[in-house]
Write a protein that holds these residues in place. Structure first.
Motif, short mmCIF file in Angstrom:
data_model
loop_
_atom_site.label_atom_id
_atom_site.label_comp_id
_atom_site.label_asym_id
_atom_site.label_seq_id
_atom_site.Cartn_x
_atom_site.Cartn_y
_atom_site.Cartn_z
N VAL A 52 -2.24 -47.03 -39.47
CA VAL A 52 -2.80 -48.35 -39.74
C VAL A 52 -2.83 -49.14 -38.43
CG1 VAL A 52 -2.51 -50.50 -41.03
CG2 VAL A 52 -1.93 -48.30 -42.09
N PRO A 53 -3.94 -49.79 -38.11
CA PRO A 53 -3.99 -50.58 -36.87
C PRO A 53 -2.87 -51.60 -36.81
CG PRO A 53 -6.18 -50.38 -37.83
CD PRO A 53 -5.22 -49.81 -38.84
N GLY A 54 -2.38 -51.83 -35.62
CA GLY A 54 -1.24 -52.72 -35.44
C GLY A 54 -1.49 -54.14 -35.91
N ALA A 55 -2.74 -54.59 -35.88
CA ALA A 55 -3.06 -55.96 -36.28
C ALA A 55 -3.15 -56.12 -37.79
CB ALA A 55 -4.38 -56.38 -35.65
N SER A 56 -3.04 -55.03 -38.52
CA SER A 56 -3.19 -55.10 -39.97
C SER A 56 -2.03 -55.86 -40.60
CB SER A 56 -3.25 -53.68 -40.56
OG SER A 56 -3.20 -53.71 -41.97
N ARG A 57 -2.30 -56.50 -41.76
CA ARG A 57 -1.26 -57.20 -42.50
C ARG A 57 -0.54 -56.26 -43.47
NH1 ARG A 57 -3.35 -63.23 -44.21
NH2 ARG A 57 -4.22 -63.84 -42.19
N MET A 58 -0.96 -55.00 -43.51
CA MET A 58 -0.38 -54.07 -44.47
C MET A 58 1.08 -53.78 -44.15
SD MET A 58 -2.77 -53.53 -46.58
CE MET A 58 -4.54 -53.48 -46.79
N PRO A 59 1.95 -53.69 -45.17
CA PRO A 59 3.38 -53.45 -44.94
C PRO A 59 3.72 -51.96 -44.88
CG PRO A 59 3.03 -53.93 -47.24
CD PRO A 59 1.68 -54.02 -46.59
N PHE A 60 2.81 -51.15 -44.38
CA PHE A 60 3.06 -49.73 -44.19
C PHE A 60 2.29 -49.28 -42.96
CE2 PHE A 60 0.09 -50.59 -47.68
CZ PHE A 60 -1.10 -50.20 -47.09
N GLU A 61 2.65 -48.13 -42.43
CA GLU A 61 2.10 -47.71 -41.14
C GLU A 61 1.17 -46.51 -41.22
OE1 GLU A 61 3.84 -46.98 -36.60
OE2 GLU A 61 5.19 -47.14 -38.32
N TRP A 62 1.31 -45.70 -42.28
CA TRP A 62 0.53 -44.47 -42.38
C TRP A 62 -0.13 -44.36 -43.74
CZ3 TRP A 62 0.27 -41.93 -37.85
CH2 TRP A 62 1.29 -42.17 -36.91
N THR A 63 -1.37 -43.85 -43.73
CA THR A 63 -2.11 -43.70 -44.98
C THR A 63 -2.76 -42.33 -45.04
OG1 THR A 63 -4.21 -44.54 -44.09
CG2 THR A 63 -2.66 -46.16 -45.00
N VAL A 64 -3.09 -41.92 -46.26
CA VAL A 64 -3.93 -40.75 -46.51
C VAL A 64 -5.05 -41.20 -47.43
CG1 VAL A 64 -4.07 -38.56 -47.77
CG2 VAL A 64 -2.23 -38.93 -46.12
N ASN A 65 -6.30 -40.94 -47.02
CA ASN A 65 -7.47 -41.35 -47.79
C ASN A 65 -8.40 -40.15 -47.97
OD1 ASN A 65 -6.97 -44.33 -47.88
ND2 ASN A 65 -7.10 -44.09 -45.66
#
Length: 345
Positions: A52-65
């Motif tokens: 996840v890009p560093g500027a994202s507000r998401m509370p996690f760092e890695w995703t699978v899509n």
């Protein structure tokens, strides 16, 4: 599309190599009622764990899509902009041109086994829904869940899809060896609003049945009350009705999120608003005049109201965007020296 001229010697190949293998793009259509008008682009991805890009507000760092584009066709979906990266339309194209990473399970298994991967939490369903209708045909999630279970890798899933119940056994097995979090998205229970704003999704009551089934089988499930749509689903009686239904489903928590309108989604949503609720266009232009997010005062008001209702009905809030874990979390592990992929797909 960006992959149409992709070959080993193509001038585009360097730009696209991190996304797709040059040798494997197949376009399919299926003449069945549930997929009529939908085109599937089957690709072999080069990477499946995305940072996840560093500027994202998401509370996690890695995703699978495993998919890009979504037949849920939610008019407000923030992920619409990502379709433009492939020269695909962010409106109807996002709803009907679905990219399927057919090698997602095998690729994930290989990347989880890499020495560069240290077992961080992986979030799914945070860009587009991994249990959208396409999953019924392609069945990528059983392989993905099996790979995560076999490596005891913690993960979470956010979904509007009822198809997650198909994988109950795998979810239980994974929860025995690692931290698993499940959240279902239900922003409102107004059936008329649902039919126009989320036309491809299961009805809200069916999603709440998913929460109930998961809870009854011992898998705690939170509800992301998202989005709360200004002037359409935010009246006190609407909020009460929704929270009451969420509580009755046995949800472990409820977290409200107010509609946000990023570029790509904003244009599509405002076009929908002009057709269905033209009297609200000016109010939205003023409310979202400063950017993609509603003003802080409005967000705080909605959050306070929902939390008070949740307390009244006996359920608690949880951290925005982070599904409640079935088991306590382990201490965080160190970040990999080299990210597997730097682009949020």
């Amino acid at each position: 599309m960006r992959w149409e001229n992709l070959t080993v010697d193509s001038e585009h190949s360097r730009a696209d190599a991190a996304l797709f293998g040059a040798e494997a793009v197949t376009t399919r259509t299926f003449d069945t009622p549930e997929f009529r008008g939908i085109t599937f682009h089957e690709i072999r991805a080069r990477s499946i764990i995305n940072r996840v890009p560093g500027a994202s507000r998401m509370p996690f760092e890695w995703t699978v899509n495993p998919y890009r584009g979504c037949t849920h066709a939610c008019v407000y979906c923030f992920a619409r902009k990502t379709h433009s990266y492939l020269d695909l339309d962010t409106g109807l194209g996002f709803d009907s041109q679905i990219v399927v990473k057919v090698n997602a399970p095998e690729l994930l298994r290989r990347q989880l086994a890499s020495r560069r991967w240290h077992g961080e939490h992986i979030a799914m369903g945070t860009n587009v829904d991994c249990y959208q209708r396409a999953e019924g045909r392609y069945r990528l999630m059983p392989g993905i869940l099996t790979a995560l279970r076999d490596r005891a890798n913690p993960f979470s899933i956010l979904t509007k899809g009822t198809l997650i119940l198909r994988d109950l056994d795998l979810l239980r097995q994974a929860a025995e060896v690692t931290d698993v979090g499940i959240s279902v998205s239900v922003g409102f229970t107004d059936e008329g609003l649902w039919r126009t704003v989320e036309p491809g999704t299961p009805a809200p009551e069916r999603r709440l049945e998913v929460v109930r089934t998961l809870s009854e089988t011992g898998i705690g499930c939170g509800v992301l009350m998202a989005p709360v749509i200004p002037f359409l689903s935010d009246r006190p009686e609407q909020l009460r009705s929704t929270v009451r239904a969420i509580a009755a489903s046995g949800a472990t928590s409820v977290t409200p999120l107010v509609l946000h309108l990023r570029p790509g989604a904003r244009e599509w949503f405002m076009s929908w608003l002009a057709r269905h609720h033209p009297h609200l266009v000016g109010r939205y232009e003023r409310l979202y005049a400063e950017g993609a997010y509603a003003p802080k005062w409005y967000q705080r008001r909605i959050t306070r109201q929902v939390h008070e209702l949740a307390q009244e009905y006996g359920i608690g809030p949880t951290r925005a965007g982070m599904p409640r874990r079935i088991r306590p979390a382990e201490p965080p592990r160190p970040e990999p020296a080299e990210p597997t992929q730097l682009t949020l797909l």
